[in-house]
Design an enzyme around this catalytic site. Structure first.
Site, PDB file in Angstrom:
ATOM      1  CG  ASP A 138      17.546 -35.437   9.306  1.00  0.00           C
ATOM      2  OD1 ASP A 138      17.028 -35.674   8.211  1.00  0.00           O
ATOM      3  OD2 ASP A 138      17.491 -36.209  10.286  1.00  0.00           O
ATOM      4  NE  ARG A 144      18.647 -35.256  15.529  1.00  0.00           N
ATOM      5  CZ  ARG A 144      17.764 -34.383  15.020  1.00  0.00           C
ATOM      6  NH1 ARG A 144      17.548 -34.360  13.708  1.00  0.00           N
ATOM      7  NH2 ARG A 144      17.134 -33.546  15.808  1.00  0.00           N
ATOM      8  NE  ARG A 186      17.320 -38.837  -0.760  1.00  0.00           N
ATOM      9  CZ  ARG A 186      16.181 -39.155  -1.370  1.00  0.00           C
ATOM     10  NH1 ARG A 186      15.034 -39.012  -0.728  1.00  0.00           N
ATOM     11  NH2 ARG A 186      16.189 -39.621  -2.595  1.00  0.00           N
TER      12      ARG A 186
END
Length: 263
Positions: free
Chosen positions: A57, A202, A55
């Site tokens: 972002d 990230r 999923r």
């Protein structure tokens, strides 16, 4: 009355994440899942619900997302690929399609995911590729970034790189490989793990960037990782540099597709 035969269809999907508020369905926000389900439903002539390997972002891209769904519709793999592609926005494409065992699930059957994070350290901030790469206004040395990242290998508690809003039961993940290289003038952080926590890649990229600029030593990076304290780690890297490029399933060979700017 004859029993309705259902089958599982698996699609390889690429998308430009800058056009969406993430993959997952949500009200009042453009997302990949709703666009896919709308297009697939029209081809299948019935409502469908897709499961995705990851999923992603808002702003995050995919060159090899994998989705699966069950349907009673009898279509050839090429008909699924062409039909769904023709009904999705230009920012979404279906790369391949397969019909597999009915028990297959894109999320729960995946044993690893592969992400690539891309930095530009060009003197000028990118314009054409502004939504496709992250930018460092200082030159990045990829060798110390690569060396620092090797402490991530194996199964560890990744609390240091876990977003506050993460809903995962456990902070532990197993990293199979991680490499940092300079490719076509860009810095690429290539990481494979069994699964990822919210913003994990990230957050790792943001910290490794500080290693690349010399603001953080290899030893300091490892100490931050071992401390498991997200508040002590450098800020999260922006989403536009991140790509989902591969997903692994036992017995199912699927393509791994790097970001186009690296090829």
């Amino acid at each position: 009355m004859s029993e309705v035969t259902t089958r599982t269809v698996v699609l390889g999907v690429e998308y430009d994440g800058s056009a969406f508020h993430g993959f997952q369905s949500q009200k009042h926000a453009s997302n990949v899942q709703d666009a896919l389900e709308s297009a697939i439903g029209r081809v299948a002539d019935e409502p469908v619900r897709v499961a995705a390997a990851g999923r992603t972002d808002a702003g995050v891209h995919a060159t090899a997302q994998v989705v699966s769904f069950k349907t009673a519709a009898d279509r050839s793999p090429d008909a699924w690929r062409r039909g769904v592609s023709s009904l999705t926005p230009e920012t979404i494409g279906i790369v391949w399609s397969r019909i597999v065992d009915r028990a297959f699930h894109a999320r729960f059957d995946a044993v690893w995911r592969r992400y690539v994070y891309v930095y530009s350290d060009a003197p000028a901030k990118p314009v054409i590729h502004r939504n496709l790469v992250a930018w460092s206004d200082r030159e990045l040395a990829h060798e110390p970034m690569h060396a620092a990242a090797q402490c991530l290998l194996g199964e560890h508690d990744f609390s240091a790189f876990r977003a506050a809003g993460c809903q995962s039961v456990s902070p532990c993940r197993r990293v199979e490989s991680v490499r940092v290289e300079r490719v076509n003038g860009y810095i690429a952080i290539d990481i494979v793990a069994n699964a990822f926590l919210l913003h994990m890649v990230r957050n790792i990229a943001g910290a490794l960037c500080r290693v690349g600029t010399g603001d953080l030593s290899e030893e300091s990076f490892e100490k931050l990782f071992d401390a498991r304290d997200r508040t002590k780690v450098p800020p999260t890297a922006p989403p536009q540099g991140l790509y989902l490029v591969g997903v692994g399933y036992p017995g199912l060979e699927l393509p791994i597709t790097p970001p186009p700017i690296l090829t």
